[in-house]
Design a protein around this motif. Structure first.
Motif, PDB file in Angstrom:
ATOM      1  N   MET A   1       5.826  13.663  -6.389  1.00 54.15           N
ATOM      2  CA  MET A   1       6.053  12.340  -6.981  1.00 54.15           C
ATOM      3  C   MET A   1       5.828  12.413  -8.493  1.00 54.15           C
ATOM      4  SD  MET A   1       4.397   9.638  -4.261  1.00 54.15           S
ATOM      5  CE  MET A   1       5.598   8.616  -3.442  1.00 54.15           C
ATOM      6  N   ALA A   2       6.064  11.326  -9.180  1.00 50.55           N
ATOM      7  CA  ALA A   2       6.021  11.314 -10.643  1.00 50.55           C
ATOM      8  C   ALA A   2       4.636  11.667 -11.176  1.00 50.55           C
ATOM      9  CB  ALA A   2       6.422   9.938 -11.141  1.00 50.55           C
ATOM     10  N   GLU A   3       4.622  12.260 -12.357  1.00 50.92           N
ATOM     11  CA  GLU A   3       3.356  12.694 -12.948  1.00 50.92           C
ATOM     12  C   GLU A   3       3.398  12.397 -14.446  1.00 50.92           C
ATOM     13  OE1 GLU A   3       0.777  16.826 -12.837  1.00 50.92           O
ATOM     14  OE2 GLU A   3       2.363  16.471 -11.404  1.00 50.92           O
ATOM     15  N   THR A   4       2.453  11.626 -14.966  1.00 49.09           N
ATOM     16  CA  THR A   4       2.409  11.341 -16.397  1.00 49.09           C
ATOM     17  C   THR A   4       0.993  11.532 -16.908  1.00 49.09           C
ATOM     18  OG1 THR A   4       2.078   8.998 -15.925  1.00 49.09           O
ATOM     19  CG2 THR A   4       4.326   9.679 -16.443  1.00 49.09           C
ATOM     20  N   ALA A   5       0.823  12.467 -17.834  1.00 56.00           N
ATOM     21  CA  ALA A   5      -0.454  12.693 -18.521  1.00 56.00           C
ATOM     22  C   ALA A   5      -1.654  12.668 -17.587  1.00 56.00           C
ATOM     23  CB  ALA A   5      -0.627  11.658 -19.631  1.00 56.00           C
ATOM     24  N   GLY A   6      -1.585  13.463 -16.536  1.00 58.18           N
ATOM     25  CA  GLY A   6      -2.733  13.588 -15.641  1.00 58.18           C
ATOM     26  C   GLY A   6      -2.716  12.628 -14.468  1.00 58.18           C
ATOM     27  N   TRP A   7      -1.866  11.598 -14.547  1.00 56.63           N
ATOM     28  CA  TRP A   7      -1.795  10.628 -13.443  1.00 56.63           C
ATOM     29  C   TRP A   7      -0.707  11.057 -12.477  1.00 56.63           C
ATOM     30  CZ3 TRP A   7      -5.257   6.807 -12.625  1.00 56.63           C
ATOM     31  CH2 TRP A   7      -6.096   6.462 -13.691  1.00 56.63           C
ATOM     32  N   VAL A   8      -1.017  11.077 -11.202  1.00 55.54           N
ATOM     33  CA  VAL A   8      -0.079  11.525 -10.184  1.00 55.54           C
ATOM     34  C   VAL A   8       0.121  10.395  -9.173  1.00 55.54           C
ATOM     35  CG1 VAL A   8       0.352  13.253  -8.398  1.00 55.54           C
ATOM     36  CG2 VAL A   8      -0.927  13.881 -10.441  1.00 55.54           C
ATOM     37  N   ALA A   9       1.387  10.058  -8.938  1.00 54.85           N
ATOM     38  CA  ALA A   9       1.691   9.048  -7.924  1.00 54.85           C
ATOM     39  C   ALA A   9       1.538   9.680  -6.554  1.00 54.85           C
ATOM     40  CB  ALA A   9       3.102   8.520  -8.114  1.00 54.85           C
ATOM     41  N   VAL A  10       0.744   9.049  -5.692  1.00 57.81           N
ATOM     42  CA  VAL A  10       0.435   9.668  -4.406  1.00 57.81           C
ATOM     43  C   VAL A  10       0.883   8.853  -3.206  1.00 57.81           C
ATOM     44  CG1 VAL A  10      -1.467  11.097  -5.228  1.00 57.81           C
ATOM     45  CG2 VAL A  10      -1.924   8.744  -4.548  1.00 57.81           C
ATOM     46  N   ALA A  11       1.120   7.572  -3.389  1.00 56.48           N
ATOM     47  CA  ALA A  11       1.511   6.743  -2.242  1.00 56.48           C
ATOM     48  C   ALA A  11       2.026   5.404  -2.736  1.00 56.48           C
ATOM     49  CB  ALA A  11       0.318   6.519  -1.314  1.00 56.48           C
ATOM     50  N   GLN A  12       2.716   4.722  -1.851  1.00 56.90           N
ATOM     51  CA  GLN A  12       3.090   3.335  -2.100  1.00 56.90           C
ATOM     52  C   GLN A  12       1.902   2.447  -1.726  1.00 56.90           C
ATOM     53  OE1 GLN A  12       6.295   2.183  -3.252  1.00 56.90           O
ATOM     54  NE2 GLN A  12       6.304   4.356  -3.789  1.00 56.90           N
ATOM     55  N   ARG A  13       1.733   1.391  -2.495  1.00 56.23           N
ATOM     56  CA  ARG A  13       0.613   0.494  -2.231  1.00 56.23           C
ATOM     57  C   ARG A  13       0.678  -0.073  -0.808  1.00 56.23           C
ATOM     58  NH1 ARG A  13      -1.235  -4.132  -6.376  1.00 56.23           N
ATOM     59  NH2 ARG A  13       0.895  -4.825  -6.139  1.00 56.23           N
ATOM     60  N   SER A  14       1.890  -0.288  -0.335  1.00 61.17           N
ATOM     61  CA  SER A  14       2.059  -0.883   0.999  1.00 61.17           C
ATOM     62  C   SER A  14       1.609   0.062   2.116  1.00 61.17           C
ATOM     63  CB  SER A  14       3.523  -1.260   1.213  1.00 61.17           C
ATOM     64  OG  SER A  14       4.339  -0.112   1.070  1.00 61.17           O
ATOM     65  N   ALA A  15       1.403   1.348   1.783  1.00 62.72           N
ATOM     66  CA  ALA A  15       0.991   2.323   2.798  1.00 62.72           C
ATOM     67  C   ALA A  15      -0.485   2.193   3.150  1.00 62.72           C
ATOM     68  CB  ALA A  15       1.277   3.740   2.301  1.00 62.72           C
ATOM     69  N   LEU A  16      -1.219   1.391   2.372  1.00 62.34           N
ATOM     70  CA  LEU A  16      -2.679   1.368   2.518  1.00 62.34           C
ATOM     71  C   LEU A  16      -3.160  -0.084   2.565  1.00 62.34           C
ATOM     72  CD1 LEU A  16      -4.943   3.542   2.534  1.00 62.34           C
ATOM     73  CD2 LEU A  16      -5.168   3.168   0.088  1.00 62.34           C
ATOM     74  N   GLY A  17      -3.307  -0.601   3.779  1.00 62.23           N
ATOM     75  CA  GLY A  17      -3.800  -1.972   3.935  1.00 62.23           C
ATOM     76  C   GLY A  17      -5.298  -2.054   3.711  1.00 62.23           C
ATOM     77  N   GLU A  18      -5.799  -3.265   3.625  1.00 60.72           N
ATOM     78  CA  GLU A  18      -7.223  -3.468   3.400  1.00 60.72           C
ATOM     79  C   GLU A  18      -8.037  -2.824   4.523  1.00 60.72           C
ATOM     80  OE1 GLU A  18      -7.614  -7.390   1.489  1.00 60.72           O
ATOM     81  OE2 GLU A  18      -9.647  -7.341   2.315  1.00 60.72           O
ATOM     82  N   GLY A  19      -9.048  -2.041   4.146  1.00 59.62           N
ATOM     83  CA  GLY A  19      -9.892  -1.377   5.132  1.00 59.62           C
ATOM     84  C   GLY A  19      -9.343  -0.054   5.621  1.00 59.62           C
ATOM     85  N   ASP A  20      -8.189   0.350   5.046  1.00 60.00           N
ATOM     86  CA  ASP A  20      -7.566   1.598   5.486  1.00 60.00           C
ATOM     87  C   ASP A  20      -8.007   2.786   4.633  1.00 60.00           C
ATOM     88  OD1 ASP A  20      -6.127   0.309   7.422  1.00 60.00           O
ATOM     89  OD2 ASP A  20      -4.218   0.331   6.329  1.00 60.00           O
ATOM     90  N   VAL A  21      -7.913   3.966   5.228  1.00 59.34           N
ATOM     91  CA  VAL A  21      -8.077   5.233   4.508  1.00 59.34           C
ATOM     92  C   VAL A  21      -6.839   6.059   4.812  1.00 59.34           C
ATOM     93  CG1 VAL A  21      -9.520   6.111   6.401  1.00 59.34           C
ATOM     94  CG2 VAL A  21      -9.485   7.322   4.229  1.00 59.34           C
ATOM     95  N   LEU A  22      -6.362   6.770   3.777  1.00 57.02           N
ATOM     96  CA  LEU A  22      -5.123   7.532   3.900  1.00 57.02           C
ATOM     97  C   LEU A  22      -5.295   8.888   3.225  1.00 57.02           C
ATOM     98  CD1 LEU A  22      -2.017   7.416   4.601  1.00 57.02           C
ATOM     99  CD2 LEU A  22      -1.680   6.651   2.234  1.00 57.02           C
ATOM    100  N   GLY A  23      -4.914   9.948   3.931  1.00 59.55           N
ATOM    101  CA  GLY A  23      -4.947  11.282   3.337  1.00 59.55           C
ATOM    102  C   GLY A  23      -3.622  11.583   2.654  1.00 59.55           C
ATOM    103  N   VAL A  24      -3.685  12.052   1.410  1.00 62.25           N
ATOM    104  CA  VAL A  24      -2.476  12.388   0.656  1.00 62.25           C
ATOM    105  C   VAL A  24      -2.715  13.721  -0.052  1.00 62.25           C
ATOM    106  CG1 VAL A  24      -1.824   9.976   0.293  1.00 62.25           C
ATOM    107  CG2 VAL A  24      -3.254  11.147  -1.412  1.00 62.25           C
ATOM    108  N   GLU A  25      -1.649  14.221  -0.676  1.00 64.78           N
ATOM    109  CA  GLU A  25      -1.796  15.407  -1.521  1.00 64.78           C
ATOM    110  C   GLU A  25      -1.399  15.040  -2.924  1.00 64.78           C
ATOM    111  OE1 GLU A  25      -0.437  19.204  -0.587  1.00 64.78           O
ATOM    112  OE2 GLU A  25      -1.927  19.376   0.986  1.00 64.78           O
TER     113      GLU A  25
END
Ligand code: FES
Length: 107
Positions: free
Chosen positions: A1-25
């Motif tokens: 996914m996109a990468e700008t100055a150290g920031w890496v996009a890892v997921a869509q916000r909609s993938a993680l509801g309140e109280g959820d945990v999600l493993g990404v790379e």
């Protein structure tokens, strides 16, 4: 996914509801994302005790419990909450850009 100055996009916000945990790379690094009351946090996903992914564990408020030996960490600070975990876990800054969750790597 996109990468700008150290920031890496890892997921869509909609993938993680309140109280959820999600493993990404993020750049090949396993990261756990958490949604605590609508705020997003990130830590290393690999437990500091042995080989288990915290994203397979249970998020209770702002505490993640490891699925293997029930070690616990505060996801906001990475603080390990006693045995069996030997040390705190690394945390990462998180920001929301549009619908993306981005994590700051490095430093
Ligand atoms: S592997 Fe996480 S507490 Fe042992």
């Amino acid at each position: 996914m996109a990468e700008t100055a150290g920031w890496v996009a890892v997921a869509q916000r909609s993938a993680l509801g309140e109280g959820d945990v999600l493993g990404v790379e993020a750049s090949g690094k396993p990261i756990a994302l958490y949604n605590v009351g609508g705020e997003f946090y990130a830590t290393d996903n690999l437990c500091t005790h042995a080989f288990a992914f915290l994203s397979d564990g249970w998020l209770d408020g702002d505490v993640i419990e490891c699925p293997l030996h029930a070690g616990r960490f505060e996801v906001k600070t990475g603080k390990g909450l006693g045995p069996p975990v030997p040390c705190d876990i690394k945390t990462y800054r998180v920001r929301i850009v549009g619908d993306e969750i981005q994590v700051e790597l490095g430093g």
